[in-house]
Design a protein around this motif. Structure first.
Motif, PDB file in Angstrom:
ATOM      1  N   ASN A   1      74.339 -29.786 -17.254  1.00  0.00           N
ATOM      2  CA  ASN A   1      73.833 -29.379 -18.568  1.00  0.00           C
ATOM      3  C   ASN A   1      73.150 -30.493 -19.344  1.00  0.00           C
TER       4      ASN A   1
ATOM      5  N   SER B   1      76.594 -17.612 -15.587  1.00  0.00           N
ATOM      6  CA  SER B   1      77.671 -18.264 -14.836  1.00  0.00           C
ATOM      7  C   SER B   1      78.650 -17.225 -14.287  1.00  0.00           C
TER       8      SER B   1
ATOM      9  N   ASN C   1      69.412 -24.292 -15.969  1.00  0.00           N
ATOM     10  CA  ASN C   1      70.809 -24.398 -15.553  1.00  0.00           C
ATOM     11  C   ASN C   1      70.999 -23.947 -14.105  1.00  0.00           C
TER      12      ASN C   1
ATOM     13  N   CYS D   1      66.723 -22.143 -20.977  1.00  0.00           N
ATOM     14  CA  CYS D   1      67.893 -22.909 -20.535  1.00  0.00           C
ATOM     15  C   CYS D   1      68.600 -22.252 -19.357  1.00  0.00           C
TER      16      CYS D   1
ATOM     17  N   LYS E   1      75.477 -21.964 -24.785  1.00  0.00           N
ATOM     18  CA  LYS E   1      74.262 -22.586 -24.248  1.00  0.00           C
ATOM     19  C   LYS E   1      73.158 -22.691 -25.290  1.00  0.00           C
ATOM     20  N   PRO E   2      72.281 -23.730 -25.168  1.00  0.00           N
ATOM     21  CA  PRO E   2      72.415 -24.895 -24.304  1.00  0.00           C
ATOM     22  C   PRO E   2      73.331 -25.951 -24.927  1.00  0.00           C
ATOM     23  N   LEU E   3      73.535 -27.041 -24.200  1.00  0.00           N
ATOM     24  CA  LEU E   3      74.451 -28.089 -24.641  1.00  0.00           C
ATOM     25  C   LEU E   3      74.016 -28.727 -25.958  1.00  0.00           C
TER      26      LEU E   3
ATOM     27  N   VAL F   1      69.789 -30.055 -17.960  1.00  0.00           N
ATOM     28  CA  VAL F   1      69.161 -28.878 -18.575  1.00  0.00           C
ATOM     29  C   VAL F   1      68.454 -29.268 -19.874  1.00  0.00           C
TER      30      VAL F   1
ATOM     31  N   TYR G   1      78.980 -24.832 -15.581  1.00  0.00           N
ATOM     32  CA  TYR G   1      79.564 -25.152 -16.876  1.00  0.00           C
ATOM     33  C   TYR G   1      79.586 -26.654 -17.173  1.00  0.00           C
TER      34      TYR G   1
ATOM     35  N   THR H   1      79.641 -25.904 -21.058  1.00  0.00           N
ATOM     36  CA  THR H   1      78.588 -25.093 -21.670  1.00  0.00           C
ATOM     37  C   THR H   1      78.635 -23.699 -21.056  1.00  0.00           C
TER      38      THR H   1
END
Length: 368
Positions: A343, A154, A217, A213, A124-126, A346, A338, A149
């Motif tokens: 993302n 998660s 998310n 983030c 993270k992040p993307l 995000v 994910y 991501t």
């Protein structure tokens, strides 16, 4: 009659052979390559329990010191390492690539992997910019690959429980969400990681990016992918001596038509914490940590505290999740924590937050 029995036996033998071959194929480890090992989480790959589900077939890295450290720590052969990403991908032909380098290099990993039909998982992040996030999504769609991501949150059973409370109607209409993510700061982490984590170009910012983030998310996931109407943010350097180039404190406010989310991200707290409070018209649910939740779902009853079982396999292991997605044995919701839709949003939120903090104004998101 004998001929019929013989044919039946041969047919049964054929079925058994096919079943065995299929079972063997299903047990084959997923071939994965690593793109960058300067991220502090890159050690997870060799510190996780051996499950036989993945095989590391190549490591791309240009930092000679980090390569030496990694080789010595995990007793890895020199032949496993490459200093040219595309060359590695062409030679070892992995099914997936895991990016553990600076965030602004995620786009380069996807540009290399996508045309080769190789799936990607990034830390993270993307991306560092909304523009890069959109390009990543376009490449994934064009070449039919997954780009995941990974967020530590998660894995939390508590977050899943809180979301379920909301989705089951126990909280009522969502009114306010508070997400707190921070720690003492990355000052004492490995020098390779800190060198780019505190770089506004390579990381896209400081605490706002690194910890903001998480809240973006979780909130986008709670809202089933809905984007906020507006983004407001305040950032500050409480420790300019440590972080002269980036902020170590950030507060982000996301406003939706009927809901507000406050994200507090910090590199200057006394202790590490990752928690989420969700308030609805009927009750509230609080994810205190990975497994502990506090809820009050009835005005006539007191608050209750519960400790949950950890999430079942493979959900507490991002590498197992990635392998499952690649094999097709794990199917995720479109707006999973994910997945790309959440993302990309995000990164859009983080982009807007940086602009809001810099300008001192609220940024209103345009419709896509």
């Amino acid at each position: 009659m004998k001929e019929i029995k013989t044919i039946q036996r041969l047919f049964l033998l054929l079925i058994l052979c096919i079943s065995y071959a299929g079972g063997t194929a299903a047990q084959q480890p997923v071939r994965l390559a690593i793109a960058g090992i300067t991220h502090g989480h890159s050690d997870w790959i060799y510190n996780r329990k051996l499950k036989g589900d993945i095989e590391i077939v190549g490591i791309y890295e240009t930092n000679a010191d980090r390569i030496r450290e990694f080789r010595e720590r995990y007793r890895l052969p020199a032949a496993l390492f490459y200093t040219d990403l595309k060359q590695m991908l062409d030679q070892v032909k992995p099914a997936g690539v895991m990016a553990f380098g600076p965030v602004n290099e995620h786009i380069e990993v996807v540009r290399a992997a996508a045309p080769r039909r190789m799936h990607v998982m990034v830390e993270k992040p993307l991306a560092t910019s909304y523009k890069d996030a959109l390009e990543i999504a376009a490449l994934a769609k064009q070449h039919g690959i997954k780009v995941l991501t990974n967020f530590e949150t998660s894995w939390y059973a508590s977050n899943q429980y809180v979301r379920n409370c909301y989705k089951e109607g126990k909280l009522g209409r969502l009114r306010k969400v508070l997400v707190n993510d921070g720690h003492e700061g990355p000052w004492a982490m490995n020098r390779h990681f800190v060198s780019w984590l505190t770089d506004p170009v390579k990381n896209g910012g400081g605490a706002l990016t690194d910890f903001g983030c998480y809240g973006a998310n979780l909130m986008t996931w709670l809202m089933d992918g809905q984007r906020p109407v507006s983004v407001t943010a305040v950032t500050h350097q409480n420790r300019p001596d440590r972080y002269p180039k980036v902020e170590d404190e950030a507060t982000i406010i996301l406003q939706y038509p009927e809901t507000q989310c406050v994200i507090q991200a910090s590199w200057s707290w006394t202790f590490s914490r990752k928690d989420m409070e969700v308030y609805g018209a009927k009750g509230y649910a609080i994810a205190v940590d990975r497994t502990k939740v506090r809820t009050r779902l009835d005005a006539t009853l007191p608050e209750t505290t519960e400790t949950l079982e950890p999430r079942p396999e493979p959900f507490e292991d991002p590498f197992a999740v990635f392998a499952g997605v690649i094999k097709g044995t794990l199917k995720q919701e479109v707006n999973d924590l994910y997945e790309l839709p959440v993302n990309v949003t995000v990164v859009e939120i983080l982009d807007a937050a940086r602009r809001a903090a810099k300008s001192g104004t609220t940024i209103y998101l345009k419709s896509r």
